[in-house]
Design a protein around this motif. Sequence first.
Motif, short mmCIF file in Angstrom:
data_model
loop_
_atom_site.label_atom_id
_atom_site.label_comp_id
_atom_site.label_asym_id
_atom_site.label_seq_id
_atom_site.Cartn_x
_atom_site.Cartn_y
_atom_site.Cartn_z
N ARG A 67 0.84 -1.22 0.00
CA ARG A 67 0.00 0.00 0.00
C ARG A 67 0.86 1.25 0.00
O ARG A 67 0.57 2.22 -0.69
CB ARG A 67 -0.92 0.03 1.23
CG ARG A 67 -2.17 -0.79 1.10
CD ARG A 67 -2.91 -0.91 2.43
NE ARG A 67 -3.22 0.33 3.10
CZ ARG A 67 -4.40 0.95 3.07
NH1 ARG A 67 -5.39 0.43 2.39
NH2 ARG A 67 -4.59 2.07 3.72
N GLN A 76 -11.73 4.63 -4.76
CA GLN A 76 -12.56 4.23 -5.89
C GLN A 76 -13.79 3.43 -5.47
O GLN A 76 -14.89 3.69 -5.95
CB GLN A 76 -11.78 3.34 -6.85
CG GLN A 76 -10.70 4.01 -7.66
CD GLN A 76 -10.05 3.01 -8.60
OE1 GLN A 76 -10.66 2.59 -9.58
NE2 GLN A 76 -8.83 2.61 -8.28
N TYR A 131 -4.40 -0.56 -9.38
CA TYR A 131 -3.47 0.44 -8.86
C TYR A 131 -2.18 0.40 -9.66
O TYR A 131 -1.82 -0.62 -10.25
CB TYR A 131 -3.14 0.16 -7.39
CG TYR A 131 -4.35 0.18 -6.49
CD1 TYR A 131 -5.16 1.31 -6.41
CD2 TYR A 131 -4.67 -0.92 -5.72
CE1 TYR A 131 -6.26 1.33 -5.57
CE2 TYR A 131 -5.77 -0.90 -4.88
CZ TYR A 131 -6.56 0.22 -4.81
OH TYR A 131 -7.64 0.24 -3.99
N ARG A 132 -1.44 1.51 -9.66
CA ARG A 132 -0.11 1.57 -10.26
C ARG A 132 0.91 1.60 -9.14
O ARG A 132 0.71 2.23 -8.11
CB ARG A 132 0.03 2.83 -11.10
CG ARG A 132 -0.87 2.87 -12.31
CD ARG A 132 -0.66 4.14 -13.14
NE ARG A 132 -0.49 5.36 -12.39
CZ ARG A 132 -1.47 6.14 -11.93
NH1 ARG A 132 -2.72 5.79 -12.13
NH2 ARG A 132 -1.21 7.24 -11.28
N ILE A 179 2.28 1.71 -3.41
CA ILE A 179 1.22 2.17 -4.32
C ILE A 179 0.94 3.65 -4.05
O ILE A 179 0.83 4.45 -4.99
CB ILE A 179 -0.07 1.34 -4.14
CG1 ILE A 179 0.15 -0.09 -4.63
CG2 ILE A 179 -1.23 1.99 -4.88
CD1 ILE A 179 -0.97 -1.04 -4.24
N SER A 236 -7.38 4.43 -2.74
CA SER A 236 -7.68 5.44 -3.76
C SER A 236 -9.07 6.03 -3.59
O SER A 236 -9.39 7.07 -4.16
CB SER A 236 -7.57 4.82 -5.16
OG SER A 236 -8.60 3.87 -5.34
N THR A 241 -3.71 9.17 -3.62
CA THR A 241 -4.49 8.44 -2.63
C THR A 241 -5.68 9.30 -2.20
O THR A 241 -5.71 10.50 -2.44
CB THR A 241 -3.65 8.10 -1.38
OG1 THR A 241 -3.17 9.31 -0.81
CG2 THR A 241 -2.50 7.19 -1.73
N ARG A 267 1.14 -2.86 -12.57
CA ARG A 267 -0.23 -2.81 -12.08
C ARG A 267 -0.39 -3.77 -10.91
O ARG A 267 0.15 -4.87 -10.92
CB ARG A 267 -1.22 -3.20 -13.17
CG ARG A 267 -1.36 -2.16 -14.22
CD ARG A 267 -2.38 -2.61 -15.22
NE ARG A 267 -2.96 -1.43 -15.84
CZ ARG A 267 -4.00 -1.44 -16.60
NH1 ARG A 267 -4.62 -2.56 -16.86
NH2 ARG A 267 -4.46 -0.33 -17.12
N GLN A 294 0.96 6.73 -6.95
CA GLN A 294 -0.28 7.31 -7.49
C GLN A 294 -0.98 8.09 -6.39
O GLN A 294 -0.61 8.01 -5.23
CB GLN A 294 -1.20 6.23 -8.05
CG GLN A 294 -1.90 5.38 -7.01
CD GLN A 294 -2.94 4.47 -7.65
OE1 GLN A 294 -2.74 3.95 -8.72
NE2 GLN A 294 -4.04 4.28 -6.98
#
Length: 177
Positions: free
Chosen positions: A69, A94, A119-120, A72, A92, A78, A129, A76
Amino acid sequence: MKLKLNQKSLDRLEDDTKARLTRVLSNKEMLGEVGDMAIDMIRQNTRKGTSTVTDEKFAPLSKPWMKTRDRIASSQGTHPTYAKKRSNLTLSGQLLDSMKRSVVGRMVTIFFDGTHIPYRMQTRNGISRVGKLIKNSKLAQYVAEQGRPFFGFSKAFESKLLTQVKRVVIRYIRRNL
């Protein structure tokens, strides 16, 4: 001054009250507001790290997942409520942000819309990914199966929601008097 109530006037009052209440409970705007309120309450509880299904804190994250996490998060964007060590389904945002509501008749339905994008994460070989493209409804089901149920109402949560719903209904009744 005397006020005389007879059975006819009481019956008329009762019928009028029932008709007004029926109109209010069929009001799509009011039902939409109730649906939005339920979604907001689920999101708030979940982002605090508490299940709306069990009223318990989510199980702690595993050390390997915390590290992943963190990697990640550095690769990218958060969600503002993201915390490295807190289990609250908001890496994220989402999934929780995909909750929507629909009003049909006198029924409010809450559902997950759309697809969760993987996630990237920065690796030695570039960006990779993490995860796969999955419908948000399937992801919510998977999350629940993994011990983090959040999409539902415990008795205590239902009671809190009902208190808020009553306030909305009373406001709409007063508005329509």
